[in-house]
Write an enzyme that holds these catalytic residues in place. Structure first.
Site, short mmCIF file in Angstrom:
data_model
loop_
_atom_site.label_atom_id
_atom_site.label_comp_id
_atom_site.label_asym_id
_atom_site.label_seq_id
_atom_site.Cartn_x
_atom_site.Cartn_y
_atom_site.Cartn_z
N ILE A 32 -11.27 3.65 1.71
CA ILE A 32 -11.08 5.04 2.13
C ILE A 32 -11.63 5.97 1.05
CG2 ILE A 32 -9.36 6.82 2.64
CD1 ILE A 32 -7.63 4.68 3.90
N GLY A 33 -11.41 5.63 -0.21
CA GLY A 33 -11.81 6.50 -1.32
C GLY A 33 -13.29 6.83 -1.32
N ASN A 60 -16.45 -5.98 -1.20
CA ASN A 60 -16.29 -4.52 -1.03
C ASN A 60 -17.53 -3.90 -0.38
OD1 ASN A 60 -14.80 -4.15 -4.31
ND2 ASN A 60 -13.81 -4.56 -2.37
N CYS A 167 10.34 8.12 4.27
CA CYS A 167 11.27 8.47 5.34
C CYS A 167 11.28 7.45 6.47
CB CYS A 167 10.95 9.86 5.91
SG CYS A 167 11.58 11.21 4.90
N CYS A 179 13.71 -24.47 5.00
CA CYS A 179 13.71 -25.78 5.66
C CYS A 179 12.51 -25.97 6.58
CB CYS A 179 15.01 -25.99 6.45
SG CYS A 179 16.41 -26.14 5.36
#
Lengths: 612, 341
Positions: A32-33, A60, A167, A179
């Protein structure tokens, strides 16, 4: 005509001017950056600080378009700041910081205070929570964003006016009963978890007794004494095997490993008949039948090509070969002086060991075996990521953040009520009749531990820290906020109580002598009389300023109310509403003419129609 | 595929699978015009690993291009030079596995050249005017080439598709009623085949999407059948305003606004033609559109370009239905509705 003609037409003179003069922070310079920084620079932001602790890897490059092959292993934050210069047409000032955003030494609270707006472009919960908390302390507006595959969302956060990041409860990773992992696996993920968290961990990683080898946890899951005893025995033998890594030659170590794990342990498991009443019995690995073929493979250098074929599902023999090769490599590393080895999806030796041992266990239990490519995703918690989703979400993040500057930040102060109406959370939700879903911001969740609390910064003079006692602080708090002395309690950090009415040992202790009372730490002040809400203070030590307690008017503690009047929501408007099952977000949605086929493929969305 | 290549595309192959990646690797695409949205599209497609892309653009660099076009060198002295030769190296750097070609011929020359257009599996046209769009579309129809058209006006934008015919096959959860072949879902979508995956208890559904010529889209009367009264009332003014701007020439001077009265009357006739209420056209939207018509804005280009590139990948993957046939981005209301006009 000028370079910024379009920006002025779109934003208008005032908003554009504010954007030009602003100083913003972008946390994260990954998927996103990279996209977001491009948008922010082209929108003409005045100054952008970029923080990331990561370096660039090959995987990347399919989406983080500011990075090149020659940048691999370089710092992400420093590299992006350079890369955008080629299109920094409006001379945005870029200030990269290579570091962990949670490091309060590198990024103390007064450092955060310089920013007008904060953009998150992060990929993990811990850092997101930290940024969220810093923004709550300073009442800074924050844009939260995230993507997974084709999905993504943005959430503008106006502290104490809209929902904060905490929140809504976030999904926690799925865990399996011990198990199931240890005795009765029934799916590939059970065998992969076993290989990574039990076998590999017990053999090579730093020793501990928790997790999949936790006797208490096992006792909580099964009453079968036979099974309990067997699991303990298995684990003890594994520890013996670990202790013999140094003393055995490769052949000896690996033969013993395979014999024990895939034959002896399974044979013993078969003796516990209760386990197999309703299950298909596992078949121990007939290791003797493979021994000579395996030896041939190991001695033939051409067999190395097996390791290269990551998308093929390996045969039992091939898995044995990969297990052999990776065990030799790991044993050599331990003998070479590495005290322990931790699983890392990008450490080929550890991945090969986990892939092959998981597959061998799968074939014993009649479970489908998988390719290295597929197992890497599960073992390494890899989240698929693509350029397009990141581009779309970053576009919305930039738009949402930029709309903050429609208003004059000076006249708004930290009263964000006027921004609530303009702002939307946005989710990508591709349907035949729409591409995204947007929603008005919700109010803070009264049960949220992060939002339903007052916060401030305690600026303490260095001399006071070294000369004043805790009783001085207690009295200052009483004077400032109106607490009753009997009800007041103070904790330091996460939970360490330093004062309450029954625990006054520290009252005469000088503050700097209380362990942990230092710059960058938090203190939590609670009113045990339940009159005032909780108060969290961030300690920051100043040299040249007098000590100052934040000017806060503490609200009254809110008690859980009875169920809210259901009619409230119906008043809002004549929208139909949907609830996303991950939280209580109310989504405005006018697309209720969703076609038959579309409704059926999205069971994650519960529909609830509100009568108009 | 080579080990290196799988490692490079790792995070996307995990999402759409090897079969889709191989389909991308064999697709040949033509991109017409490289503005802000064109730049986003080319970035996304080159990163994704297409086989080859030809960019057609004969424009020269203008000062306002420095607003949202991030492949341009940061050097004002390039104004008035041909754009493509200045940006191609920067685009190639994104992924050397993709074959990139630039073509600075004029669109007018190639728009009717069947031999030229026939080289491509798919055409993406950005920022065309109406006559160019109609002419190109009649050609792509004739040659059976899927066409995407897109453009932006400041905070708003559109994608119009004529992909002729598309079949998508994917596994879906079984609903209350089993799906049947030859079921028409709506005017443009039909379930053509249904089979059952016994092991995963899923239905394997094939959906046929049929597309209308773009000239039909402009004359569509479908909206009243598609929207209920409430949806009609809440319809974004961006829809008629975007179509209105196809009827109004781009100002020669980029600083000029579009005449607001002309915009209003044109938008009203678009509403009448579509059969939607002209009351949805508000003063707020008229002001925004008259100022922002034909302007470029980076975050909007990113959203539109990201959506279009993703839909192209969707189209090539043959797993899910692509956009059929008009998507509107209204970032004032944060909406991206899709209409079948």
């Amino acid at each position: 005509m000028a370079k910024d003609t379009y920006l002025k037409k779109i934003l208008g003179g005032d908003q554009y001017e504010r954007v030009r003069n602003s100083k913003v922070l972008m946390v994260g310079a990954g998927g996103i950056g990279c996209e977001l920084l491009k948008d922010l620079v082209l929108t003409g932001y005045g100054q952008i600080h970029i923080v990331d602790l990561d370096t660039i890897t090959l995987s990347n490059l399919n989406r983080q378009f500011l990075f090149r092959r020659t940048d691999i292993d370089k710092s992400k934050s420093l590299t992006v700041a350079n890369a955008v210069q080629s299109f920094n047409y409006l001379n945005t000032k870029l200030i990269p910081h290579h570091g962990n955003i949670m490091d309060s030494k590198q990024f103390p609270i007064h450092w955060w205070n310089q920013f007008d707006y904060i953009f998150n472009a992060l990929d993990n919960l811990e850092a997101r929570r930290h940024v969220n908390k810093m923004c709550l302390f300073l009442k800074k507006p924050l844009m939260e964003s995230g993507t997974t595959g084709f999905e993504g969302q943005i959430q503008p956060i106006f502290p104490y006016y809209s929902e904060c990041f905490d929140c809504q409860a976030k999904e926690t990773p799925k865990t399996y009963p011990v198990c199931t992992i240890r005795s009765t696996p029934s799916s590939p993920v059970h065998c992969i978890t076993w290989a990574k968290e039990f076998l590999f961990h017990q053999l090579f990683d730093e020793a501990d007794q928790v997790g999949v080898n936790d006797a208490e946890k096992i006792a909580g899951e099964t009453d079968d004494k036979e099974e309990q005893a067997n699991l303990a025995k298995e684990a003890n033998e594994l520890i013996e095997l670990r202790n013999s890594i140094n003393s055995k030659d490769s052949n000896g170590f690996i033969n013993e490993l395979i014999e024990k794990i895939f034959k002896v342990d399974i044979e013993r498991l078969l003796l516990i008949e209760t386990l197999w009443k309703a299950r298909t019995k596992p078949i121990p690995l007939p290791y003797d039948e493979y021994k000579s073929q395996l030896e041939e493979l190991v001695n033939n250098p051409l067999s190395e090509s097996i390791l290269k074929n990551e998308t093929k599902v390996w045969s039992v023999l091939e898995n044995l070969y990969v297990l052999y090769k990776s065990s030799v490599a790991l044993q050599t590393r331990i003998n070479g002086g590495e005290p322990f080895i931790t699983f890392d999806k990008d450490d080929e030796d550890t991945l090969d060991f986990v892939v092959s041992s998981a597959n061998l266990r799968s074939s014993i239990f009649h479970i489908e075996t998988k390719s290295k490519f597929d197992i890497k995703q599960i073992a390494g918690n890899i989240i698929p990521a693509i350029a397009t989703t990141n581009a779309i979400i970053s576009g919305f993040s930039c738009l949402g953040g930029t709309s903050y500057f429609k208003h004059d930040p000076k006249s708004i102060g930290q009263n964000y009520s006027s921004l609530m109406e303009d702002s939307r959370t946005v989710y990508i939700s591709i349907r035949p009749n729409k591409y995204i879903t947007s929603a008005l911001l919700s109010e803070p969740n009264p049960k949220c531990a992060s939002s339903s609390i007052s916060r401030g910064v305690l600026e303490i003079n260095e001399n006071d820290l070294k000369s004043k006692s805790l009783s001085w602080l207690v009295n200052s708090l009483i004077d400032m906020y109106g607490y009753e002395e009997e009800g007041l309690s103070i904790s330091l950090g996460q939970s360490k109580l330093i004062y309450d009415v029954d625990f006054n040992d520290n009252l005469d202790t000088i503050l700097s002598n209380i362990n942990g009372f230092k710059d960058g730490e938090l203190i939590l002040i609670q009113d045990d009389d339940d009159v005032f809400e909780n108060l969290e203070l961030y300690i920051t030590v100043k040299k040249d300023q007098p000590t100052e307690l934040p000017d806060i008017k503490l609200g009254k503690k809110i008690f859980e109310k009875e169920e809210e009047d259901e009619d409230d929501e119906e008043d809002k408007e004549d929208y139909s509403m949907e609830e996303i099952n991950a939280g209580d977000t109310i989504i405005i949605d006018d697309g209720d003419e969703i076609e038959l086929i579309d409704e059926e493929i999205e069971p994650a969305y519960k529909k609830r129609k509100v009568d108009n | 595929m080579f080990v290196e290549e799988i490692a490079l595309y790792d995070r996307q192959i995990r999402l759409w699978g090897m079969a889709t990646q191989l389909r991308l690797r064999s697709a040949k695409i033509l991109l017409i015009n490289l503005g802000a949205i064109g730049g986003e599209i080319i970035k996304n497609l080159v990163l994704g690993g297409l086989n080859s892309i030809t960019i057609l653009d004969d424009s020269k660099v203008k000062e306002e291009d420095f607003g949202a076009q991030f492949f341009l060198p940061n050097d004002e002295s390039i104004v008035n030079q041909l754009k493509l030769p200045l940006v191609i190296e920067k685009i190639k750097e994104l992924n050397n596995r993709v074959n990139l070609t630039i073509d600075t011929s004029s669109l007018t020359k190639v728009i009717s050249d069947s031999q030229y257009l026939k080289q491509f599996d798919l055409i993406i046209a950005t920022e065309l005017d109406k006559s160019q769009l109609f002419e190109l579309n009649s050609k792509t129809r004739e040659l059976n080439i899927p066409l995407y058209a897109t453009g932006g006006h400041g905070l708003n934008g559109y994608i119009i598709t004529d992909l002729i015919k598309h079949t998508a096959t994917s596994e879906k959860d079984v609903g209350n009623i089993p799906r049947k072949p030859d079921t028409k879902i709506n005017r443009v979508k039909t379930i053509t085949n249904v089979s059952y995956n016994e092991t995963d208890k899923k239905e394997i559904i094939t959906i046929l999407d049929e597309y209308n010529p773009i000239s039909e889209i402009f004359k569509s009367k479908q909206l009243p059948n598609q929207l209920n009264k409430r949806q009609m009332k809440r319809l974004s003014a961006a829809l008629p305003l975007i179509f209105a701007l196809f009827e109004i020439p781009k100002p020669i001077n980029v600083e000029d606004d579009i005449d607001i009265n002309l915009l209003k009357s044109t938008a009203i006739s678009v509403c009448e033609s579509f059969g939607i209420p002209s009351t949805i056209i508000t003063e707020e939207y008229l002001n925004i559109f008259s100022k922002q018509a034909f302007t470029e804005f980076s975050p909007v280009a990113a959203i539109i370009g990201g959506t279009l590139a993703q839909d192209v990948i969707q189209f090539l993957s043959q797993k899910e239905s692509p956009i059929n046939n008009v998507l509107i981005l209204d970032s004032i209301k944060s909406e991206m509705p899709i209409y079948s006009l």
